[in-house]
Design a protein around this motif. Structure first.
Motif: not given
Lengths: 303, 292
Positions: B13-24, B59-63, B167-170, B197-205
């Motif tokens: 899970y990276i930036g709100g998307a579900f890619p495979r690892t780049e290493s395959g 980070f900018g918009s989340w914080s 959760i306490p970190a974010i 599927s909740s409202d957490v913006p992509g990239g926050v976690v």
């Protein structure tokens, strides 16, 4: 020395195979570049950058700061090259020239009613002469896209030739603003007009319009340069500008230049990147290679 | 008719998307009887790099969101988790928990998320202070989010440990790059589906699975990561601490029984905060002394 002819006796531009261009360009992006070559490539990219600030809010302070950066890219790591030039508005040329005194960094100035080019010939010539008189080593002019799209190729040709004359010793880069030319065929035609009218460099974009320097567009322009070189033996420079903000993309561009034009173009006399944020990304990549640790923009200058 | 169960391939899970690892690459963690329980991405250092880039972008918009809004969003995570309770219970059982243990863990995770959702717009009032100084200054200290927090999820639990650190970190406006438990990674990625599927913006976690020994040093040495939180790292402790020195990362290790209701609190939030002290000049009128 190149003798500009009139528009009517330049060769007819070949049509561009868009699908073919995209396939060829995709292949440049799949080259594996190993660390040692990458390091050399990154140094080369740094030395080819035209560090640019072209905003209404530019102040002498901002320009001085950028000029300092141009020859002190990252002082905590010695022996890095300087960038090739700084690129500013005519009103900032003197400031930049003073700030860069005693360095090898050149001063380029945009002109001809940058970025739209919507003005009279007289104003454009005066704009250019002013920049040259202030000490600009290079002039980045824009072509009249409106005239070009209206089919007035003669007008565009003559205008470039007139500006070239006004440049004197300054090298002339001709900005085609490919994002407004719509098709690769137009890009090719505009490239040919610019080259035959006296351009020393052809440049993709002003940086104010998207899309800017896509690899497809740069490829098309490189082919125009190659065809001209094959016909006349005269070298023309290339400057993609706008949208190249990562080292990876810059290296892909170098691969493309090498494979189309060869090693003679792999230096800052014949190839430049117009960019403002590329330098920091390249510096971060170099530091990553040197330290083995991924870098943070917190530790590099703010542009 | 016997049916062959489909072994799910979990992505990262990276930036709100579900890619495979780049290493395959992938690996298959096993349960106690040695059966594979899923195909997991064996992430590489480049995945860490991509995750950190995504976290920095977010980070900018989340914080800058209001604390109350962050509270709403964190609460929404709990709501979504509540709705998918059964899936997590089954997944925990697959990874070796009994049904009762699994139910308890999921419910505690939900409650813990609600707990921290409540803290979002309160921790700053509790942790901030007006300081007594002996000059004509109004001197106050407030909390600011730190930036990117690297989280190594506790290894012995699949869900509750991860929730307890993440959760306490974010909730204070940090963004996070989390490395899931190596042997119990299933719930981490399913939890990413909840976040998505909740409202957490992509990239926050951003959540990666893979080999801890391979990924942790990259995260620990990354100059753009501002803090690193984990359980005690054992043999990796010294190497990790050394790697974290270059940019003076805050590094915290916690040893807690995450299934205890006591393993939560304000200090899990405050560890990932920067304190900013402001000296504001004030007039000293007519020789009166200020109370602060």
């Amino acid at each position: 020395m190149k003798v500009p002819t009139s528009f009517t006796n330049i060769p007819i531009s070949p049509s561009v195979d868009k699908v073919g261009v995209e396939e060829r360009v995709a292949r440049f992006q799949s080259r594996s570049i190993k660390n040692e070559s990458k390091r050399q490539g990154l140094d080369l990219v740094l030395s080819m950058i035209d560090l640019t600030t072209l905003e209404g809010k530019d102040t002498p302070g901002k320009v001085k700061q950028m000029c300092y950066k141009a020859h002190h890219l990252h002082d905590s790591y010695p022996n890095l090259p300087t960038v090739a030039a700084v690129c500013v508005f005519p009103s900032m040329v003197k400031t930049a020239k003073t700030a860069l005194l005693g360095t090898s960094v050149k001063v380029a100035s945009v002109s001809t009613a940058f970025p739209s080019g919507q003005s009279t010939r007289a104003v454009k010539l005066a704009d250019t002469k002013f920049a040259v008189d202030e000490g600009a080593d290079e002039i980045d002019m824009v072509i009249s896209r409106g005239k070009f799209l209206a089919g007035e190729y003669n007008f565009v040709f003559d205008e470039i030739a007139a500006i070239k004359e006004a440049c004197g010793k300054a090298r002339l880069k001709v900005i085609l603003e490919t994002g407004e030319l719509c098709t690769l065929d137009s890009v090719r035609k505009a490239s040919d007009i610019a080259i035959y009218a006296g351009a020393d460099f052809i440049k993709t974009s002003t940086g104010k319009i998207q899309p800017a320097a896509t690899m497809q567009v740069t490829y098309t322009m490189l082919m125009a340069i190659k065809d001209y070189y094959d016909t006349t033996g005269i070298m023309i420079g290339m400057k993609p500008a706008g949208g190249i903000s990562t080292s990876k993309l810059a290296l892909h561009n170098l691969v493309m230049v090498k494979e189309i034009l060869g090693n003679n173009w792999l230096n800052n006399d014949w190839f430049r990147f117009g960019a403002s944020s590329l330098a920091n990304d390249v510096l971060m990549q170099i530091m990553k290679l040197e330290t083995g640790v991924y870098q943070s923009s917190d530790y590099f200058t703010i542009d | 008719m016997n049916r062959v169960e489909i072994l799910k391939t979990y992505k990262i899970y990276i930036g709100g998307a579900f890619p495979r690892t780049e290493s395959g690459r992938y690996y298959t963690p096993v349960n106690k009887t040695g059966e594979g329980i899923g195909n997991m991405c064996l992430s590489s250092r480049k995945d860490v790099r991509n995750a950190v880039t995504a976290a920095r972008k977010a980070f900018g918009s989340w914080s800058e969101r209001s604390a109350f809004n962050r509270g709403q969003i964190i609460y929404r995570i709990a709501e979504m988790l509540e709705g998918r309770k059964e899936q997590f219970i089954l997944e925990l059982q697959k990874q070796g928990s009994t049904k009762a243990e699994a139910e308890k863990e999921v419910i505690l995770a939900i409650d813990r998320i609600v707990y921290y959702a409540g803290w979002c717009d309160k921790y700053n009032q509790v942790l901030s202070a007006v300081n007594p100084v002996s000059s004509s200054h109004f001197n106050f200290t407030t909390c600011e989010s730190m930036g990117i927090v690297g989280v190594l999820a506790p290894q012995t639990t699949s869900l509750i440990g991860l929730v307890s650190l993440l959760i306490p970190a974010i909730c204070s406006g940090n963004t996070a790059v989390l490395i899931a438990s190596e042997k119990l990674p299933l719930c981490a990625i399913t939890f990413a589906e909840v976040l998505n599927s909740s409202d957490v913006p992509g990239g926050v976690v951003n959540i990666l699975t893979g080999n801890t020994e391979e990924l942790l040093p990259v995260l620990a040495s990354h100059m753009d990561v501002n803090a690193l939180i984990s359980e005690s790292l054992g043999s990796l402790e010294i190497e990790t601490a050394k790697a974290a020195v270059d940019n003076l990362k805050r590094k915290f290790t916690y040893n807690a029984d995450w299934s205890s209701e006591k393993s939560q609190g304000l200090y899990y939030i405050s560890d990932c905060l920067e304190l900013k002290t402001t000296w504001h000049p004030i007039e000293n009128i007519g020789g009166t002394t200020s109370s602060y």
